[in-house]
Each structure stands twice: as structure tokens, then as C-alpha cells.
Scaffold this motif. Structure first.
Motif, PDB file in Angstrom:
ATOM      1  N   THR A  65       0.839  -1.085   0.023  1.00 30.67           N
ATOM      2  CA  THR A  65       0.060   0.154   0.204  1.00 30.67           C
ATOM      3  C   THR A  65       0.759   1.346  -0.130  1.00 30.67           C
ATOM      4  OG1 THR A  65      -0.008   0.119   2.233  1.00 30.67           O
ATOM      5  CG2 THR A  65      -1.883  -1.279   1.123  1.00 30.67           C
ATOM      6  N   GLY A  66       2.046   1.254   0.451  1.00 34.44           N
ATOM      7  CA  GLY A  66       2.961   2.220   0.501  1.00 34.44           C
ATOM      8  C   GLY A  66       2.589   3.230   1.803  1.00 34.44           C
ATOM      9  N   SER A  67       2.045   2.591   2.495  1.00 33.20           N
ATOM     10  CA  SER A  67       1.376   3.453   3.907  1.00 33.20           C
ATOM     11  C   SER A  67       1.856   2.693   4.935  1.00 33.20           C
ATOM     12  CB  SER A  67       0.069   3.607   3.639  1.00 33.20           C
ATOM     13  OG  SER A  67      -0.463   4.119   2.699  1.00 33.20           O
ATOM     14  N   ASP A  68       2.432   3.420   6.168  1.00 35.70           N
ATOM     15  CA  ASP A  68       2.782   2.645   7.568  1.00 35.70           C
ATOM     16  C   ASP A  68       1.500   2.895   8.301  1.00 35.70           C
ATOM     17  OD1 ASP A  68       5.306   2.503   6.469  1.00 35.70           O
ATOM     18  OD2 ASP A  68       5.925   4.532   7.638  1.00 35.70           O
ATOM     19  N   ILE A  69       1.392   1.616   9.256  1.00 35.51           N
ATOM     20  CA  ILE A  69       0.607   1.558  10.187  1.00 35.51           C
ATOM     21  C   ILE A  69       0.742   2.453  11.365  1.00 35.51           C
ATOM     22  CG2 ILE A  69      -0.312   0.186  12.076  1.00 35.51           C
ATOM     23  CD1 ILE A  69       0.395  -2.420  10.182  1.00 35.51           C
ATOM     24  N   VAL A  70      -0.056   3.335  11.908  1.00 32.95           N
ATOM     25  CA  VAL A  70       0.131   4.346  12.767  1.00 32.95           C
ATOM     26  C   VAL A  70      -0.694   4.160  14.219  1.00 32.95           C
ATOM     27  CG1 VAL A  70       0.793   6.082  11.065  1.00 32.95           C
ATOM     28  CG2 VAL A  70      -1.636   5.916  11.727  1.00 32.95           C
ATOM     29  N   GLY A  71      -1.367   3.256  14.274  1.00 35.67           N
ATOM     30  CA  GLY A  71      -2.262   2.853  15.650  1.00 35.67           C
ATOM     31  C   GLY A  71      -2.768   1.673  15.425  1.00 35.67           C
ATOM     32  N   LEU A  72      -3.034   0.904  16.602  1.00 33.00           N
ATOM     33  CA  LEU A  72      -3.718  -0.563  16.357  1.00 33.00           C
ATOM     34  C   LEU A  72      -4.156  -0.693  17.869  1.00 33.00           C
ATOM     35  CD1 LEU A  72      -1.531  -2.488  18.076  1.00 33.00           C
ATOM     36  CD2 LEU A  72      -0.164  -2.190  15.843  1.00 33.00           C
ATOM     37  N   SER A  73      -5.014  -1.528  17.811  1.00 29.75           N
ATOM     38  CA  SER A  73      -5.771  -2.355  19.050  1.00 29.75           C
ATOM     39  C   SER A  73      -5.612  -3.816  18.765  1.00 29.75           C
ATOM     40  CB  SER A  73      -6.967  -2.054  19.378  1.00 29.75           C
ATOM     41  OG  SER A  73      -7.552  -2.705  20.363  1.00 29.75           O
ATOM     42  N   ALA A  74      -4.943  -4.457  19.784  1.00 31.90           N
ATOM     43  CA  ALA A  74      -4.529  -5.978  19.498  1.00 31.90           C
ATOM     44  C   ALA A  74      -4.876  -6.870  20.831  1.00 31.90           C
ATOM     45  CB  ALA A  74      -3.210  -6.015  19.385  1.00 31.90           C
ATOM     46  N   ILE A  75      -5.020  -8.217  20.480  1.00 31.06           N
ATOM     47  CA  ILE A  75      -5.145  -9.238  21.311  1.00 31.06           C
ATOM     48  C   ILE A  75      -4.229 -10.359  20.946  1.00 31.06           C
ATOM     49  CG2 ILE A  75      -7.064 -10.386  20.015  1.00 31.06           C
ATOM     50  CD1 ILE A  75      -8.201 -11.345  22.911  1.00 31.06           C
ATOM     51  N   VAL A  76      -3.748 -11.078  21.998  1.00 26.30           N
ATOM     52  CA  VAL A  76      -2.722 -12.345  21.759  1.00 26.30           C
ATOM     53  C   VAL A  76      -3.242 -13.208  22.501  1.00 26.30           C
ATOM     54  CG1 VAL A  76      -0.751 -10.731  20.997  1.00 26.30           C
ATOM     55  CG2 VAL A  76      -0.886 -11.593  23.308  1.00 26.30           C
ATOM     56  N   ASN A  77      -2.920 -14.469  22.076  1.00 28.41           N
ATOM     57  CA  ASN A  77      -3.074 -15.720  23.065  1.00 28.41           C
ATOM     58  C   ASN A  77      -2.156 -16.941  22.965  1.00 28.41           C
ATOM     59  OD1 ASN A  77      -5.646 -16.505  24.717  1.00 28.41           O
ATOM     60  ND2 ASN A  77      -5.323 -18.323  23.548  1.00 28.41           N
ATOM     61  N   THR A  78      -2.077 -17.352  24.082  1.00 32.35           N
ATOM     62  CA  THR A  78      -1.080 -18.755  24.137  1.00 32.35           C
ATOM     63  C   THR A  78      -2.161 -19.772  24.175  1.00 32.35           C
ATOM     64  OG1 THR A  78       0.830 -17.484  24.706  1.00 32.35           O
ATOM     65  CG2 THR A  78       0.962 -20.030  25.009  1.00 32.35           C
ATOM     66  N   PHE A  79      -2.399 -20.829  23.437  1.00 33.05           N
ATOM     67  CA  PHE A  79      -3.536 -21.851  23.687  1.00 33.05           C
ATOM     68  C   PHE A  79      -2.859 -23.089  24.556  1.00 33.05           C
ATOM     69  CE2 PHE A  79      -4.685 -20.000  19.472  1.00 33.05           C
ATOM     70  CZ  PHE A  79      -5.989 -19.530  19.975  1.00 33.05           C
ATOM     71  N   VAL A  80      -1.479 -23.300  24.238  1.00 32.41           N
ATOM     72  CA  VAL A  80      -0.695 -24.288  24.876  1.00 32.41           C
ATOM     73  C   VAL A  80       0.384 -23.751  25.543  1.00 32.41           C
ATOM     74  CG1 VAL A  80       0.447 -26.496  24.681  1.00 32.41           C
ATOM     75  CG2 VAL A  80      -1.153 -26.170  23.202  1.00 32.41           C
ATOM     76  N   THR A  81       0.169 -23.918  27.094  1.00 31.71           N
ATOM     77  CA  THR A  81       1.359 -23.184  27.886  1.00 31.71           C
ATOM     78  C   THR A  81       2.704 -23.758  27.944  1.00 31.71           C
ATOM     79  OG1 THR A  81      -0.057 -23.756  29.683  1.00 31.71           O
ATOM     80  CG2 THR A  81      -0.721 -21.623  28.873  1.00 31.71           C
ATOM     81  N   GLU A  82       2.532 -25.232  28.063  1.00 36.02           N
ATOM     82  CA  GLU A  82       3.637 -26.095  28.131  1.00 36.02           C
ATOM     83  C   GLU A  82       3.723 -27.082  27.212  1.00 36.02           C
ATOM     84  OE1 GLU A  82       3.639 -27.513  32.198  1.00 36.02           O
ATOM     85  OE2 GLU A  82       2.243 -28.876  31.836  1.00 36.02           O
ATOM     86  N   ARG A  83       5.016 -27.563  26.645  1.00 37.08           N
ATOM     87  CA  ARG A  83       5.111 -28.536  25.707  1.00 37.08           C
ATOM     88  C   ARG A  83       6.195 -29.476  26.124  1.00 37.08           C
ATOM     89  NH1 ARG A  83       2.842 -28.087  20.812  1.00 37.08           N
ATOM     90  NH2 ARG A  83       1.630 -26.083  20.591  1.00 37.08           N
ATOM     91  N   PRO A  84       6.287 -30.668  25.433  1.00 36.98           N
ATOM     92  CA  PRO A  84       7.664 -31.511  25.750  1.00 36.98           C
ATOM     93  C   PRO A  84       8.632 -30.983  25.610  1.00 36.98           C
ATOM     94  CG  PRO A  84       5.612 -32.592  24.706  1.00 36.98           C
ATOM     95  CD  PRO A  84       5.483 -31.164  24.566  1.00 36.98           C
ATOM     96  N   VAL A  85       9.851 -31.067  26.636  1.00 36.81           N
ATOM     97  CA  VAL A  85      11.099 -30.594  26.235  1.00 36.81           C
ATOM     98  C   VAL A  85      11.828 -31.840  25.335  1.00 36.81           C
ATOM     99  CG1 VAL A  85      13.406 -30.263  27.472  1.00 36.81           C
ATOM    100  CG2 VAL A  85      11.131 -29.350  28.132  1.00 36.81           C
TER     101      VAL A  85
END
Length: 393
Positions: free
Chosen positions: A208-228
Motif C-alpha cells: 500500500t505504500g503506507s505505514d501503520i500508525v495505530g492499532l488495538s490487539a489481542i494475543v493468546n497462548t493456547f498451549v502453555t507448556e510442551r515436551p522438552v
């Protein structure tokens, strides 16, 4: 070289997934494109001598180092290619630039805005001496996406109003997939957000040739631990449900709404839990006169809607982006014979080599990558603040 073309002697740090893709590009770019400098795979560096030696043999590198610092000391290396986890990028890139080596650094540029700013300062200082740095947002070099940008630049879409961008994968959907560096915030910086979300952020801004100047977000972690453990070093793989487990310290998915500096609005999504989606990159841009739509699952196609046509013939047009008139394509196969994932890396080398030879700043520059880093940070800050609007400066 035998033909008299000067060499661009490359030293690469890292040899896994990205290292293999970059090696393929360095080996092949000059065989299909007329380049002012011929890339030479001079040396590859990795800490495990046996593994990096095997990689050098497999990927075509002339020599091996077990400490990346040795690459900087060698006078037979002109460029450092960084294909390592994000926590190592600042130290390697800054040291390379200060040693007078050009730099190609994988995305995202760093794990924080502060680190990215230091890298950008170093790159700008080096550029004054015609030593250049570029960040590897490779999808810019997909011919269909380059064509999409051309359509925007030519005004075919008119005033840009909407952007929709998604990057969807599913390789973490199995909760027993093993814990790797990509799930460790100290090494990766973030999860799906930085690993794949960075790509669609960059694409949306670049097309688009344009920069993002503001936002509103959500993030999530579905699996909080995993096999080492396990032998997965990149993507995919399955661990054991009975194995010792460690914490996942990054996001599994991120979504946000955004406003661009041209007044348009955007919706973004990045996830590694979209079951059935292996490497889906979708970008749609709607303007006052037309629209474009792209899906990497059909990477040789671009959909284009011309809103200025008569109503009786309007509709999305499927453009097969394999004609010699399309970006990069003339150097490959006859029309209709599609390109693949690896070609974007080759095109990246082509553009980088030509810009270095011409003394022109390659794009995306570290300044471009810093803008993406600021968006990534704003997403995390917004999510931490429970969807508070974040302004990007």
C-alpha cells in the motif's frame, strides 16, 4: 571469476531452514539473472563443527567456521548473511557493519525496538561509507505481490480504504509438538506475532505504500507448556505426552485492527494453530477504484477487480503471474510454468547484489524493518493493556 565479473563473497551464520533457503539463492541467482557481482559461497558458521561441516558439504559452501566472529576477521568475505534466532541478530549485525561487511539479516530484525534502533543506527552509519544492510522480508519478491504493489503505485486501486492480512499455519496445533527456540521469548522475541505476523505487516505496508500508525490487539497462548527435547529444529515434529514439559513463553496467535497513515484501516491475523493451513498468506486491498487479493497457496496468481469497468463485465479477474511482463518472471521458465517458495529468496539476492553494486540502499532497509518492529511492540503493548489503542511513533 572466469568471465571477469567481480565476486561478492558471502559468509553465512546459521544453516538450518533459513540457511538452506538462503544457500540455494546464493548458488543460483547469477545462473538465471545477469548480475554485476557473482555471489561466492565463501564460508558458513555454526557452533557444532560436525553439523556445520555437513551443512557446508550439502549446501555448497567453501569453508567452515565455528565462531561467527571469524567471518568478520576474514578479508575474503564481503557480506554477512544472518540466519539465526532473533536474540543474536543485534550483536552479529552491528559487529559486521562496523567491520565493513554488508549485511543481510533475517526477519524480524530484532527482539525489541531498542535493539532494532541500535541496528538501524549502525546501518545508517555504515551506509555513509557504502556498506549496506537489508532485512529479509522475502515475500516482497513473490512476483504476484510485486505486481500488486505496482497496481497500487499506478493508481489502479484509487484511494486505499481497506487492508486484510492473514498468515495462517498449523504446525503447533498438536499440543505434544516439542518445545523449541521458537517458543522461547528470550530467543524468538515473540511467537506467531514476530515469526509470521511480521511478514504480513511488512507486506501490507509495502504493497500500500503506507505505514501503520495505530492499532488495538489481542494475543493468546493456547498451549502453555510442551515436551522438552526432540529433534525438531524448525517446523513440525511430534513429541511425547509423557516427556518432561517446559513453559511456552510466546504467543500462539495474534490479531489486531489498525489504522494506516493514508487513512485506511486494516485487520491482521497471525496464528500457528489454524488446523489445515500450512503456509497461508492472504492479502486483500480494497480501494476506491479497484481491489487486489492474494493467497500464497496459489502464489502464482493475483486476483484483480477493476471497479471502473462497465457493470456488465465487472468481477474479480484471475491473473496468472507467469508472463515475462511480470516482475522477475522473464528470467525463469516459459509463460504458464509457475515459480515456487525458493524463488523469492533468489529474487532477494538479485535485488541485493544489484543495489550493492550500484551503491544504492537495498530495501527493505533496517529503517523499514524498524517500523515493523514498532508495530510488533505496539501489538504486545496493546494486548497487555487489554486492547488499549496504541499509537506508533
Amino acid at each position: 571469476m572466469a568471465d571477469g565479473t567481480p565476486r561478492l563473497r558471502v559468509g553465512m551464520v546459521g544453516y538450518a531452514f533459513m540457511g538452506a533457503a538462503h544457500s540455494h539463492a546464493w548458488r543460483n541467482a547469477h545462473r538465471f539473472f545477469d548480475l554485476p557481482l557473482t555471489p561466492e559461497l565463501t564460508a558458513i558458521a555454526g557452533r557444532n563443527e560436525a553439523a556445520v561441516s555437513a551443512a557446508a558439504e550439502r549446501l555448497g559452501w567453501n569453508s567452515v567456521e565455528t565462531d561467527w566472529r571469524r567471518l568478520l576477521e576474514r578479508d575474503d568475505i564481503d557480506l554477512i548473511d544472518i540466519c539465526t534466532p532473533g536474540d543474536t541478530h543485534p550483536q552479529i549485525a552491528i559487529a559486521a557493519l562496523e567491520a565493513g561487511k554488508h549485511v543481510l539479516c533475517e526477519k524480524p530484525l530484532a527482539n525489541s525496538v531498542a535493539e532494532a534502533e541500535r541496528m538501524t543506527d549502525a546501518a545508517n552509519a555504515a551506509a555513509a561509507n557504502r556498506v549496506f544492510a537489508m532485512c529479509g522480508f522475502t515475500y516482497r519478491r513473490v512476483p504476484a505481490l510485486s505486481l500488486a504493489r505496482r497496481f497500487v503505485e499506478e493508481g489502479r486501486l484509487g484511494e486505499i480504504r481497506h487492508v486484510r492480512a492473514q498468515y495462517l499455519q498449523d504446525w503447533l496445533s498438536d499440543e505434544n509438538a516439542p518445545l523449541t527456540w521458537r517458543l522461547d521469548k528470550s530467543k524468538a522475541g515473540s511467537g506467531a506475532l514476530g515469526d509470521i505476523g511480521a511478514h504480513v505487516i511488512d507486506l501490507a505496508q509495502w504493497v500500500t505504500g503506507s505505514d501503520i500508525v495505530g492499532l488495538s490487539a489481542i494475543v493468546n497462548t493456547f498451549v502453555t507448556e510442551r515436551p522438552v527435547g526432540g529433534d525438531m529444529v524448525g517446523l513440525g515434529g511430534t513429541g511425547s505426552s509423557d516427556a518432561e514439559k517446559g513453559p511456552v513463553t510466546v504467543d500462539d496467535a495474534a490479531a489486531f485492527t489498525a489504522r494506516f497513515d493514508n487513512g485506511s484501516i486494516g485487520v491482521f491475523e497471525a496464528t500457528r494453530f489454524a488446523l489445515g493451513r500450512k503456509n497461508t498468506i492472504r492479502l486483500e486491498v480494497n480501494g476506491s477504484k479497484g481491489s487486489i487479493a492474494f493467497d500464497f497457496e496459489d502464489m502464482n496468481e493475483l486476483e484483480y477487480y477493476d471497479g471502473t469497468e462497465d457493470a456488465e463485465v465487472q468481477g474479480f479477474r484471475r491473473i496468472i503471474v507467469t508472463d515475462p511482463a511480470h516482475p522477475y518472471v522473464a528470467n525463469w521458465w516459459p509463460a504458464g510454468h509457475g515459480l515456487g517458495y525458493e524463488h523469492g529468496f533468489t529474487h532477494q539476492v538479485v535485488d541485493l547484489v544489484r543495489d550493492i553494486a550500484a551503491g544504492v540502499q537495498p530495501r527493505p532497509s533496517f529503517d523499514d524493518a524498524l517500523q515493523v518492529q514498532r508495530v510488533l511492540a505496539a501489538v504486545e503493548n496493546s494486548a497487555d493493556a487489554r486492547s488499549a489503542w496504541q499509537t506508533i511513533q
